[in-house]
Design a protein around this motif. Sequence first.
Motif, PDB file in Angstrom:
ATOM      1  N   GLY A 101     -38.390  49.095  -7.437  1.00 40.04           N
ATOM      2  CA  GLY A 101     -38.630  48.989  -8.861  1.00 40.04           C
ATOM      3  C   GLY A 101     -39.836  48.125  -9.187  1.00 40.04           C
ATOM      4  N   ALA A 139     -39.656  42.366 -18.657  1.00 42.99           N
ATOM      5  CA  ALA A 139     -38.780  43.502 -18.345  1.00 42.99           C
ATOM      6  C   ALA A 139     -38.580  43.607 -16.845  1.00 42.99           C
ATOM      7  CB  ALA A 139     -39.370  44.804 -18.881  1.00 42.99           C
ATOM      8  N   ARG A 172     -37.389  46.599 -14.254  1.00 41.66           N
ATOM      9  CA  ARG A 172     -37.128  48.041 -14.135  1.00 41.66           C
ATOM     10  C   ARG A 172     -36.758  48.357 -12.686  1.00 41.66           C
ATOM     11  NH1 ARG A 172     -42.314  50.207 -17.746  1.00 41.66           N
ATOM     12  NH2 ARG A 172     -41.608  49.325 -19.738  1.00 41.66           N
ATOM     13  N   THR A 180     -45.203  52.428 -13.039  1.00 40.18           N
ATOM     14  CA  THR A 180     -44.386  52.330 -14.244  1.00 40.18           C
ATOM     15  C   THR A 180     -45.291  52.203 -15.455  1.00 40.18           C
ATOM     16  OG1 THR A 180     -42.528  51.156 -15.258  1.00 40.18           O
ATOM     17  CG2 THR A 180     -44.208  49.811 -14.191  1.00 40.18           C
ATOM     18  N   GLU A 182     -30.571  45.130 -11.660  1.00 38.48           N
ATOM     19  CA  GLU A 182     -31.744  44.401 -12.124  1.00 38.48           C
ATOM     20  C   GLU A 182     -31.747  42.954 -11.615  1.00 38.48           C
ATOM     21  OE1 GLU A 182     -32.159  44.563 -16.323  1.00 38.48           O
ATOM     22  OE2 GLU A 182     -32.628  46.721 -16.391  1.00 38.48           O
TER      23      GLU A 182
END
Length: 664
Positions: free
Chosen positions: A462, A360, A362, A443, A369
Amino acid sequence: MRRRDGTRSRGRCRRTPASGRQRADPEGREAGEDGGVTAALKLIRRYPVVSLTLAIGLAGIVLALAGQGWLVAWVFSGYALVIAAWQAVGMVRDILRGHWGLDLLAVTAIVATVLVGEYVAALIVVLMLTGGEALEDYANRRAKRELDALLTRAPQFAHRVEGDELVDVPIDHVQVGDVLLVRPAEMVPVDGTMRSPETTMDQSSITGESVPVEKHAGDEVLSGSVNGQAAVEIVATASAADSQYQQIVALVSEAAASKAPVVRLADRYAVPFTAFSLLLAGVAWWISGDPVRFAEVLVLATPCPLLIAAPVAFIGGMSRAARNGIIVKGGGVLEQLAGAKSAVFDKTGTLTHGAPELVAVRAEPWLAEDELLRYVASAEQYSSHVLAASMIDAARERGLELLEVVHATEEATNGVIARIDGHEAVVGKFSFVAAHAPEAHRTDIAPGELAVYVAINGRFAGALLARDRLRDNARATLDRLDELGVHHTMMLTGDAQATADHIAAELGIERVHADCLPADKVREVAAIAERPVIMVGDGVNDAPVLAAADVGIAMGARGATAASESAGAVILVDDIGRTAKAVEIGRDTVRIALQSIWLGIIVSVVLMVVAAFGVIPATIGALLQEVVDLATILFALRAIGGRLDAASPLPSRAPARSERAAAS
């Protein structure tokens, strides 16, 4: 001078004899024409005592036909007593060393048959003893065929490019940085990188993958790979001793040279079998009053089946293991594998692939992204962390072009700071990134995942999530081990407890110890009560615990030399399923060895009992014992296994294992 096919002209190339070619003699006949005679002469030279025994037997037949029977008796008896004396000397030496074997029966049988005038039976017993040793040696050579294949294929020379010339040098003289030529269908002599544009290579001897692999300029090339149809140049990245194939050859040499302690398996029955045989022969003599009866029983008690069965079975088991990509360093390892009760696994690189993959991205709202991943992958080009390659691969899979890095520094265990396209990117642990971007926030991550945090120009950008994937057959491997009697499992890892617990739960592993240092792993394995214990690992940090376990199994496909050297068995392909196959082979080998021993004992005892009643003459009994020998060898050779053995898949029994784990 360079040719169009990518090779160079030979110049002063010093050539070595080509392998695999037939040479013709001056008369035009191929060297293999007289192969039958040559093979016979080799057998005579290899087994001189057997050859002499057969020659004396043939001479006896000729003398008997010439009416010289009295001379036959003297020749046979004298020769048999000489062999008996020779065997007796070895027997006494063994006894003085505290080793009671089965030679006593053989010597007694020869002497007894001579004393009662059964000189033909005496010669047959001698043939049985000497022929038994020859059959054992022949069977061992047959069984070790797969082990020897690696040794005979090992390259001895390399073609080194020196300016515009090509020089053949011994492989041990190759140095890192040398440019080497690999001709079509030749084996790559040392590990290196491709210099030529492209080729295809067969890596089956190293990885077990039968499909040829395409190689391009800059790709890694493993020694032991077989080049395709085009000559190519490689740049050596390791010496011969440090290369994959030579390490495997060294392991094979060690395995082939190690004397399996399988004679002990047979000698466990030596004293009772000898005592029973002598007692039965003595009772038969006492009841019948005929000393010939004593000899008739003893010729059927000769111990060749016991001496031959176990070694042949264990060498066959080692051969079968080698064919399955497992080098076993001695028969004792197979015995321990057969009785294993517990299995301990390292996590990273053993139960998992050891290469986390991106799951992933984020990114914060102000950054796309793909841009976040591009920055991370660009910075990670200068990192030695295990995640670096995963991030770079993920960016390339998405078709992202990496940015130019002006300057980069790495702080060990924390992360990387890189100057990219006029921006400062900080990639690494949360605490490391938060020191550069105070507004950074953690996160959410699932068990088994890890996060890489990012800041750009002092602003939190991120996080990226990665997960180390379980091997596809890890669960099936544990289930198969459970079926084979290895009911207790443990995982030892240096990773965090939460990650370790997650992996263990997926696999149904009973006990987990995380945050382990090498010394911690040794201590945990030593404390296991259910023994023998198997330890499976792949890294240098696993070397101490592999040596400490009853049986260490190294996942050696990636060249973890320290782990391979300290382990009792080495898996040559990157397949955790071979662990269960090693245990299966160990169990089958011991079972076949014991079956072969008991076959020899039972048949010999039945024949001895029959002979005790005077039904079987000494000469016929000696011939029957030869049949028992042959049957025992053929029975023991079953340990070599069948052709489809290596291809047999592991069964999947996940539900059964999960039920057992839940019950515990």
